[in-house]
Every structure is written in C-alpha cells, then in structure tokens.
Design a protein around this motif. Structure first.
Motif, PDB file in Angstrom:
ATOM      1  N   THR A  87      52.627  83.317  27.760  1.00  0.00           N
ATOM      2  CA  THR A  87      53.036  82.263  27.816  1.00  0.00           C
ATOM      3  C   THR A  87      51.763  81.160  27.444  1.00  0.00           C
ATOM      4  O   THR A  87      51.549  80.158  26.515  1.00  0.00           O
ATOM      5  CB  THR A  87      53.758  81.766  29.272  1.00  0.00           C
ATOM      6  N   LYS A 142      62.842  80.770  28.308  1.00  0.00           N
ATOM      7  CA  LYS A 142      63.401  82.473  29.376  1.00  0.00           C
ATOM      8  C   LYS A 142      64.364  82.267  28.142  1.00  0.00           C
ATOM      9  O   LYS A 142      65.496  81.547  27.833  1.00  0.00           O
ATOM     10  CB  LYS A 142      63.348  82.116  30.080  1.00  0.00           C
ATOM     11  N   ARG A 152      62.609  72.041  31.227  1.00  0.00           N
ATOM     12  CA  ARG A 152      63.200  73.278  32.563  1.00  0.00           C
ATOM     13  C   ARG A 152      63.954  73.120  33.159  1.00  0.00           C
ATOM     14  O   ARG A 152      63.250  71.678  34.245  1.00  0.00           O
ATOM     15  CB  ARG A 152      61.856  74.162  32.974  1.00  0.00           C
TER      16      ARG A 152
END
Ligand SMILES: [Fe+2]
Length: 156
Positions: A87, A142, A152
């Motif tokens: 990441t 994700k 997010r």
C-alpha cells in the motif's frame, strides 16, 4: 498559429524526462521488495510500469532533440521509505505519477494551439497517466468497496 515558447517547452520536457527516469528507478527498486503470495503478479506489474516509464522518457528525450536542444542527464526526486508494504509503495507511486501528470498538463498549456504534434503528445500522455492513476487507485481500494481510495467511507 503562434510559435511555441521554446525555452519554456524544453524546460518542461526536461522535467518530464527526469521524472520518467526517476519512475524507472523507483518501480525497479520497489519490484525487489515485494514478498508474500501476491509477489509474482505485483513484481511483474511494477516492472511493466518501469518499462512504461522508460518508454515515456524516450518520448520526452526525442522531443527535446527534435526541437534541437540538449536532453538533461539528471533524474527526478527519489525517496526511499524503506518499506515492503505494498500500500505504501502504491501510494508513493501515485504521488510521483501525480507530479508527472502535472508536468504533462503544464506542457499542454504551453503548446495548446501552437503545435499540433506537441499538443497531441501532451494530451495522449495526460490520458495515459490519468488511466494509470485510476488503475493504481483501484489497486488501493479494499475488496468489496467501490468508492475511489480518496473517498473511503463512501463504500457500499
Ligand atoms: Fe509516465
């Protein structure tokens, strides 16, 4: 069609060349640091990005000599975060690609309505780099979420 301001165009092309060369080194370096189950496809993806950055460096360098100027032997900024976290590696790549995208946008502003070929080149590179950033963004999401990594919480 007014002439291009050659000095400014060359300065941006040299920055593009240096930033793409930094991309070659950065993606190659990161490709050595991928461990775990996902290693094989991720290493191969990082090396493809290194190849693509080299191709982009070639294109910028060829434009510089086409315009009769001398290509820089420098290289853009390289940060080593000493990480093997995918990441973090992808986020660093996205930040660096944003810088490159900004340079191609600067180039477009300088050549718009002044050189058809340079304008085509700048637009094409902006499209390629934007699609690349979109792809990295998807890799940063994700599984099971849809919103971009910058949104997010908007996940469904
Ligand atoms: Fe690039």
């Amino acid at each position: 069609m007014p002439d291009i301001e050659k000095d400014k165009v060359i300065a941006v092309l040299n920055q593009i060349l240096e930033s793409e060369l930094a991309g070659v080194v950065r993606y190659t370096h990161h490709s050595f640091l991928v461990f775990g189950f996902g290693r094989i496809p991720i290493v191969s993806w990082l090396r493809q990005q290194a190849d693509e950055s080299l191709l982009h460096a070639h294109q910028a360098g060829e434009w510089i000599t086409t315009l009769g100027e001398y290509p820089s032997l420098g290289i853009g900024a390289l940060l080593d975060s000493h990480t093997t976290d995918i990441t973090t590696i992808l986020r660093e790549s996205l930040t660096a690609e944003d810088v490159a995208l900004g340079l191609y946008r600067d180039l477009l502003a300088l050549v718009k309505d002044r050189s058809v070929a340079l304008e085509e080149y700048a637009r094409q590179m902006i499209a390629v780099e934007e699609m690349h950033a979109g792809e990295v963004d998807k890799m940063l999401r994700k599984p099971g979420t849809v919103g971009t990594s910058g949104e997010r919480g908007a996940a469904h």
